[in-house]
Scaffold this motif. Structure first.
Motif, PDB file in Angstrom:
ATOM      1  N   LYS A 263       0.831  -1.212   0.000  1.00 42.34           N
ATOM      2  CA  LYS A 263       0.000   0.000   0.000  1.00 42.34           C
ATOM      3  C   LYS A 263       0.868   1.267   0.000  1.00 42.34           C
ATOM      4  CE  LYS A 263      -3.827  -2.436   0.553  1.00 42.34           C
ATOM      5  NZ  LYS A 263      -4.849  -2.586  -0.510  1.00 42.34           N
ATOM      6  N   THR A 264       1.954   1.196  -0.781  1.00 42.88           N
ATOM      7  CA  THR A 264       2.833   2.362  -0.907  1.00 42.88           C
ATOM      8  C   THR A 264       2.069   3.563  -1.454  1.00 42.88           C
ATOM      9  OG1 THR A 264       4.710   0.903  -1.302  1.00 42.88           O
ATOM     10  CG2 THR A 264       4.967   3.206  -1.967  1.00 42.88           C
ATOM     11  N   PHE A 265       1.151   3.271  -2.381  1.00 40.58           N
ATOM     12  CA  PHE A 265       0.365   4.321  -3.025  1.00 40.58           C
ATOM     13  C   PHE A 265      -1.103   4.223  -2.627  1.00 40.58           C
ATOM     14  CE2 PHE A 265       3.713   3.234  -6.254  1.00 40.58           C
ATOM     15  CZ  PHE A 265       4.456   4.396  -6.110  1.00 40.58           C
ATOM     16  N   GLN A 266      -1.766   5.360  -2.647  1.00 41.51           N
ATOM     17  CA  GLN A 266      -3.224   5.409  -2.544  1.00 41.51           C
ATOM     18  C   GLN A 266      -3.727   5.820  -3.931  1.00 41.51           C
ATOM     19  OE1 GLN A 266      -1.279   7.438  -0.096  1.00 41.51           O
ATOM     20  NE2 GLN A 266      -1.031   5.356   0.710  1.00 41.51           N
ATOM     21  N   ILE A 267      -4.644   5.060  -4.470  1.00 43.34           N
ATOM     22  CA  ILE A 267      -5.090   5.299  -5.846  1.00 43.34           C
ATOM     23  C   ILE A 267      -6.568   5.670  -5.859  1.00 43.34           C
ATOM     24  CG2 ILE A 267      -5.250   4.344  -8.172  1.00 43.34           C
ATOM     25  CD1 ILE A 267      -3.035   2.374  -7.411  1.00 43.34           C
ATOM     26  N   THR A 268      -6.868   6.752  -6.565  1.00 47.45           N
ATOM     27  CA  THR A 268      -8.247   7.199  -6.712  1.00 47.45           C
ATOM     28  C   THR A 268      -8.601   7.270  -8.197  1.00 47.45           C
ATOM     29  OG1 THR A 268      -7.516   9.521  -6.609  1.00 47.45           O
ATOM     30  CG2 THR A 268      -8.280   8.497  -4.559  1.00 47.45           C
ATOM     31  N   TYR A 269      -9.901   7.341  -8.459  1.00 50.07           N
ATOM     32  CA  TYR A 269     -10.372   7.371  -9.853  1.00 50.07           C
ATOM     33  C   TYR A 269     -11.197   8.619 -10.107  1.00 50.07           C
ATOM     34  CZ  TYR A 269     -12.415   5.848 -14.274  1.00 50.07           C
ATOM     35  OH  TYR A 269     -12.803   5.759 -15.597  1.00 50.07           O
TER      36      TYR A 269
ATOM     37  N   VAL B   2      -6.942   8.612 -13.553  1.00 44.02           N
ATOM     38  CA  VAL B   2      -6.536   7.807 -12.396  1.00 44.02           C
ATOM     39  C   VAL B   2      -5.463   8.616 -11.674  1.00 44.02           C
ATOM     40  CG1 VAL B   2      -5.471   5.659 -11.607  1.00 44.02           C
ATOM     41  CG2 VAL B   2      -7.013   5.631 -13.595  1.00 44.02           C
ATOM     42  N   GLU B   3      -5.580   8.729 -10.360  1.00 42.66           N
ATOM     43  CA  GLU B   3      -4.629   9.504  -9.576  1.00 42.66           C
ATOM     44  C   GLU B   3      -3.887   8.595  -8.597  1.00 42.66           C
ATOM     45  OE1 GLU B   3      -8.282  11.461 -10.796  1.00 42.66           O
ATOM     46  OE2 GLU B   3      -8.098  10.243  -8.975  1.00 42.66           O
TER      47      GLU B   3
ATOM     48  N   ASP C 294      -0.384  12.020   0.707  1.00 49.85           N
ATOM     49  CA  ASP C 294      -1.252  13.141   0.299  1.00 49.85           C
ATOM     50  C   ASP C 294      -0.692  13.995  -0.839  1.00 49.85           C
ATOM     51  OD1 ASP C 294      -3.190  12.490   2.236  1.00 49.85           O
ATOM     52  OD2 ASP C 294      -2.108  13.613   3.775  1.00 49.85           O
ATOM     53  N   GLU C 295       0.363  13.520  -1.484  1.00 48.65           N
ATOM     54  CA  GLU C 295       0.909  14.233  -2.640  1.00 48.65           C
ATOM     55  C   GLU C 295       0.601  13.444  -3.915  1.00 48.65           C
ATOM     56  OE1 GLU C 295       5.171  15.614  -4.621  1.00 48.65           O
ATOM     57  OE2 GLU C 295       5.129  14.762  -2.604  1.00 48.65           O
ATOM     58  N   LEU C 296       0.176  14.144  -4.959  1.00 46.95           N
ATOM     59  CA  LEU C 296      -0.079  13.504  -6.249  1.00 46.95           C
ATOM     60  C   LEU C 296       1.256  13.195  -6.909  1.00 46.95           C
ATOM     61  CD1 LEU C 296      -2.324  12.682  -8.296  1.00 46.95           C
ATOM     62  CD2 LEU C 296      -2.031  14.925  -9.345  1.00 46.95           C
ATOM     63  N   VAL C 297       1.575  11.909  -7.035  1.00 49.31           N
ATOM     64  CA  VAL C 297       2.890  11.514  -7.553  1.00 49.31           C
ATOM     65  C   VAL C 297       2.817  10.790  -8.899  1.00 49.31           C
ATOM     66  CG1 VAL C 297       3.951  11.400  -5.277  1.00 49.31           C
ATOM     67  CG2 VAL C 297       2.834   9.348  -6.222  1.00 49.31           C
TER      68      VAL C 297
ATOM     69  N   ALA D  79       1.496   1.880 -11.350  1.00 45.19           N
ATOM     70  CA  ALA D  79       0.392   1.623 -10.426  1.00 45.19           C
ATOM     71  C   ALA D  79      -0.929   2.129 -10.993  1.00 45.19           C
ATOM     72  CB  ALA D  79       0.677   2.283  -9.073  1.00 45.19           C
ATOM     73  N   ALA D  80      -0.885   3.307 -11.636  1.00 41.57           N
ATOM     74  CA  ALA D  80      -2.096   3.863 -12.253  1.00 41.57           C
ATOM     75  C   ALA D  80      -2.599   2.962 -13.377  1.00 41.57           C
ATOM     76  CB  ALA D  80      -1.809   5.267 -12.786  1.00 41.57           C
TER      77      ALA D  80
END
Length: 214
Positions: free
Chosen positions: A80-86, A130-131, A136-139, A166-167
């Motif tokens: 869970k290194t990244f948090q992914i949103t759509y 896809v973000e 909390d930073e968009l990477v 990941a995206a």
């Protein structure tokens, strides 16, 4: 070479040049872009130049079930290194795609006019993103046109190692769950090939388009 007029209609993609250019000129109006994507055509041109409309043959695509996830990438996703949103920060994604420096390119083809037009498409529900977030930073992220059965990828960016992967993996898994036929990747790159994308004849790609738009 076919030059576009005020009409949003395009010539048949079979008339494209050997490198895939279908038409020249026109504008980036929402109606013209919608018509283009329904026909398997996309714009790609340098700022200040005439708009070039493309439909390459062969076409690089990913069948969602064929996504390749390496062991190292699986570990990253499991941690869970990244948090992914759509589709929650479209303008931030397309702006970052425009700004990111790319190897072998002096500038960007995602200029202000294109950002404006695709943001309008987003507001109409056609363009989606896809973000990828880290603390909390968009990477990283990607955006494209959602046709309901094919997602037409346009560009991706990464500010942190593996963020764009990941995206793309997230998009492929989402597309598979929702029975999308293809993710359109447009043109071959080794990076996309390493993730499972492959080239198919334009005629085959067009047949998939017709399944949902007939």
């Amino acid at each position: 070479m076919f030059f576009l007029t005020d009409s949003v209609k395009f010539p048949p993609v079979e008339t494209a040049s050997s490198d895939g250019v279908v038409a020249v000129g026109g504008d980036l109006s929402v109606k013209r872009l919608q018509e283009a994507y329904k026909k398997g055509i996309f714009p790609w041109f340098d700022q200040g130049s005439l708009i070039l409309w493309w439909s390459p043959d062969p076409r690089m695509v990913l069948y969602p079930s064929e996504i390749k996830i390496s062991k190292s990438m699986r570990k990253i996703l499991q941690k869970k290194t990244f948090q992914i949103t759509y589709n929650t920060a479209f303008e931030a994604v397309i702006t970052n795609c425009a700004k990111i420096k790319r190897e072998g390119q002096d500038g960007t083809w995602i200029h202000d006019e294109m950002i404006k037009s695709y943001t309008e498409l987003h507001q109409l529900g056609w363009a989606k993103s896809v973000e990828v977030w880290h603390e909390d930073e968009l990477v990283g992220g990607l955006y494209g046109i959602d046709l309901g059965h094919i997602f037409c990828g346009e560009s991706m960016f990464s500010k942190m190692s593996n963020a764009s992967k990941a995206a793309f993996i997230f998009l492929a898994e989402k597309a598979q769950k929702e029975n999308y036929k293809l993710i359109d990747c447009q043109l071959y790159t080794p990076h996309l090939a390493s993730l499972g994308a492959r080239e198919i004849p334009r005629e085959v790609f067009k047949s998939f388009l017709d399944l949902g738009l007939g």
